[in-house]
Each structure stands twice: as structure tokens, then as C-alpha cells.
Motif scaffolding. Sequence first.
Motif, short mmCIF file in Angstrom:
data_model
loop_
_atom_site.label_atom_id
_atom_site.label_comp_id
_atom_site.label_asym_id
_atom_site.label_seq_id
_atom_site.Cartn_x
_atom_site.Cartn_y
_atom_site.Cartn_z
N GLN A 452 0.88 -1.12 -0.01
CA GLN A 452 -0.02 0.06 0.06
C GLN A 452 0.93 1.39 0.01
O GLN A 452 0.68 2.17 -0.88
CB GLN A 452 -0.92 0.01 1.11
CG GLN A 452 -1.79 1.22 1.20
CD GLN A 452 -2.75 1.43 0.30
OE1 GLN A 452 -3.32 0.36 -0.53
NE2 GLN A 452 -3.06 2.56 -0.26
N LEU A 453 2.05 1.33 0.91
CA LEU A 453 2.84 2.31 0.92
C LEU A 453 3.65 2.54 -0.05
O LEU A 453 3.67 3.67 -0.85
CB LEU A 453 3.67 2.31 2.15
CG LEU A 453 3.09 2.55 3.31
CD1 LEU A 453 4.11 2.13 4.70
CD2 LEU A 453 2.55 3.76 3.86
N ASN A 454 3.99 1.57 -1.03
CA ASN A 454 4.79 1.43 -2.38
C ASN A 454 3.73 2.26 -3.32
O ASN A 454 4.22 2.97 -4.44
CB ASN A 454 5.30 0.14 -2.55
CG ASN A 454 6.43 -0.01 -1.96
OD1 ASN A 454 6.97 0.81 -1.02
ND2 ASN A 454 6.77 -1.47 -1.91
N SER A 455 2.52 1.87 -3.31
CA SER A 455 1.59 2.29 -4.40
C SER A 455 1.39 3.99 -4.16
O SER A 455 0.96 4.60 -4.94
CB SER A 455 0.38 1.59 -4.28
OG SER A 455 -0.36 1.83 -2.86
N GLU A 456 1.76 4.25 -3.14
CA GLU A 456 1.43 5.81 -2.70
C GLU A 456 2.55 6.54 -2.93
O GLU A 456 2.71 7.70 -2.56
CB GLU A 456 0.81 6.01 -1.08
CG GLU A 456 -0.46 5.32 -0.81
CD GLU A 456 -0.90 5.38 0.66
OE1 GLU A 456 -0.01 5.91 1.40
OE2 GLU A 456 -2.10 4.93 0.87
#
Length: 490
Positions: A452-456
Motif C-alpha cells: 500500500q505504501l509503495n503504491s502511494e
Amino acid sequence: MALGPRLEIRQSQSLVMTPQLQQAIKLLALSNLELETHVAEALEANPLLEIGEVSRDAGDSETTEAPQEREADALMDGALESGDSALDIDTTALDPERAPGDGGDWGRAASTGGSGEELPDLENRAGAGPTLAQHLTEQIGTATHDSREALVARRLIGEIDEAGYFIGDLALLAEEMGIARSEAERALELVQTLDPTGVGARTLSECLALQAREADRYDPCMARLIDNLDLLAAGDFARLKRMCEVDDEDFADMLAELRSYDPKPGLRYGGGSDTAVVPDVIVAPGRKGGWDIALNEDSLPRLVVNRDYYLELREGCIDKRSKAWLGEQLTEASWLIRALDQRARTILKVAAEIVKRQSGFFTEGVIAMKPMILREVAEAIDMHESTVSRVTSNKYLACPRGTFELKYFFTSGVASGDGDGASAEAVKLRIRTLVGAEDPRKPLSDQALVDQLNSEGYDLARRTVAKYREAAGIGSSAQRRRQNKLAGLG
């Protein structure tokens, strides 16, 4: 070659720490409470000092000098320069608590005693939650349906100290309650299943073993390591590797896992008394945009030289010894007044640079915090890192978002999609937000958080996310699942 006496001239440079300079450096690092004590002692020791009013412009970046005798100014001209460099020296070699190079990346260790925890708004720190005993007692009802076992467990909770360790004697407690020792042991095992993991342990080894079991890492190798903490403390790694039957890579991984455990799990909860924090700097929105930064005049000691008393004493001095003593008292009083003024201006200068670099925090909150290290601020204001380090120790800033220690704004960073980087505090806040919105029946794993953080736009590895999650006080997915189940959410 014959040995004999001879005269030799050598030229060398050395840093001489005069008593006045030592006092100035000491004042720079003192907290408000410590400074108040120091000033009280100076007032008692020096008859020329007294409490007076000092005129300071709250909106100015410089504070005005306190009124004092002209003779004092003349005596001090050669002792203290008016520039900031008077207190700005590299004292890392003279300070045993700081090693050369320390301070470049402050992280969270210095501001939290090395625990890795973040610093929340100080107005909400002390007394903000339940005590450890209250937290444990609240869980008993959902942990067992046996009223007798619950009663014994509540009695055992009363024997747990603030660090989370069971300090009672099971045999005596069992005799006191009229039950078998085996029943008391079962109740203690129940207490050890409560949150936080590791609570109710009788030894450090047992505390770490409970946390290893919770993390599903308590294999025979880890058990041997935990059972031989004395060898670990002695640094006998070679013997430990042989006992655990692991290679260097596995042993390093085991040590990293062991260091991630909390040796005092009970300290996460309250129980201490509230402590008042007086801010040194006040930040308020400016009328024309930006931020107004001012020193908190209520926290500044107001010292002046008693001119009339000095003149009266000088007229009464008839011998050289008395005159010398009076001159020393005047010099010390004048130096202290100037050093206090220098301290105030240095704090304001550092705080102004912090606000400038972290302006996003004051407008948007923690999510907008940027990575910042001591070296960057020191270079921007033309001071040494050790000076900035002392200025930010035990100094507080009050703003519309709360009261924070100055060290709170120094944090390591991670790469982000915008190229500017994101602070560790912003990452922790995002992790807390994601965990807060997760399905209680299906808590997010560390890998899910990474995705999720990488996608952000955050470039983070799984180990890094786990480190920030733990630093934010968030348990693993297994721990959260158990807590949700106990709370009836899962």
C-alpha cells in the motif's frame, strides 16, 4: 646519543575552556527547570544580582540586553563577544556523552531515550491513558470465563511492577488466597497472555521468550540464545553461535529480532504523575502569512545588576582585597546576564530555522514533515552541530498543534514519489491510518502495508515498515488479531 637537559620552544594550538565559556555552554543545554535552579543559586551567591524587568520585543529575532552598569559592560568587552560564535564551538571532544560524528542523523533515539518511540504532543503525553494495572484488568473478563481464575489473575496483577514484571511470590500468594500453587501458576499464565506481550514475566529471559512466541520465532535456536543472555552481554558471540548451531547470517538475524523486543513492556502505559512543560518558544500564525516566532518571556530569567548597591559597596571598599572581591562579583554577574541573553538569542535562531524547514508540519500536520538532521540546521545558521544539539535538548516549542520538544522535528527520512523524501514521522502516521482503517477480522500484514505504501509513492522495504510500525506502538498482525478478538471485534 648522550642524554642531557636542554631548552626548546614549541608552538601548538589548543582549545582552552575558561570558566566563563564552560558556564555559557552549560547554560545552553539547561532546561527551564534546571535554569531556574541555576539562577536561584546565582542570586543567593552574588549580592549584585537581583530580579528585574527585561524589555524584549516578542516579534524580534534578537532580544535586547538587560540594563546593567556601564562598568560591567567595560569589564565584559574582552570576555564575551557579541556575536553568536561566542557559544558556538565544537565541544564533541570535550563531551563524553557525544562521540565525533554523532548528531548527523538524530532519528528518534536521542529524543526518546533510545526506545524508538515517537514523541506525541507533550500536552497529551502524561496521564493520557490507563495505567498498566487498569489495562490488564480490563482484559481479564474476555480472557477467561472462569470467575475463580479471573479473581486470582486480578490479585496477581497487583504484584506486577511498572515495567511489567511479576515481582510477587507465587507460593505466598497461593497460601494467602487458600489455593494450590498450581492454580496460581495457571492464573499467571493467563496474565502472560494479555497485552502487552511479555507482561507478567518473572525474568528478562521469560519476558523475551513470551515475545518470541508471540512473533512465532521461538525455535530451539532462539530458545538457546534467550537462555544464555549472560553470554550475549559478555559479547561471547562465537560460543553462542556454536550453541545455537547457526551461521553468521542467521545469528545476526536472531540478534536483530531479539533487539526488537521490549524488555520493559509495562512502561508503554501510564501511572506517572502529570508534569508541566513550559515552552521556550511560541509559534503563532502571522498577520501577513507565515509564522511569528517569539521567545516565551515567562520562561526567561530577568536578572539585572543592582546599580545603587554596587556604587554603595564600591564607596565602602577601602582595601585592595575588598575591591578585588567586588570586581569579581561584578564580572560574574555581568557575564551571567550576557550569557543568558546569548542563550535566548541562540534558541530563537535555531527555532526559527526549524520552523522554516518544517513549515509543512505547522500548516498540514505530521504528514507534511520533512526529513531533517542537525547538520542541515547547523550549516544554515552557521553554527556547529554540537551547539544545535545542546540548544534542542530539553527545549520546547508551543504552536497551534500542541507543544513539542525541538528534537521532535529532527527525523530520518525515506524516499518518496515527489523526490523530496518523507520523514519517519509521516510514514508512522500513514501506517497508523492504514491500520486504523483495516478490517478487524483481517489485519494488514507488514507486506500488505508495504504494498500500500509503495503504491502511494513511499519507497520502503518490509523490514523498514516493521520497524516504523513497532516504533509507532502498533503490534504485528497476529497481535492485533488477538486484541480484536478479545475486544469482540474479530
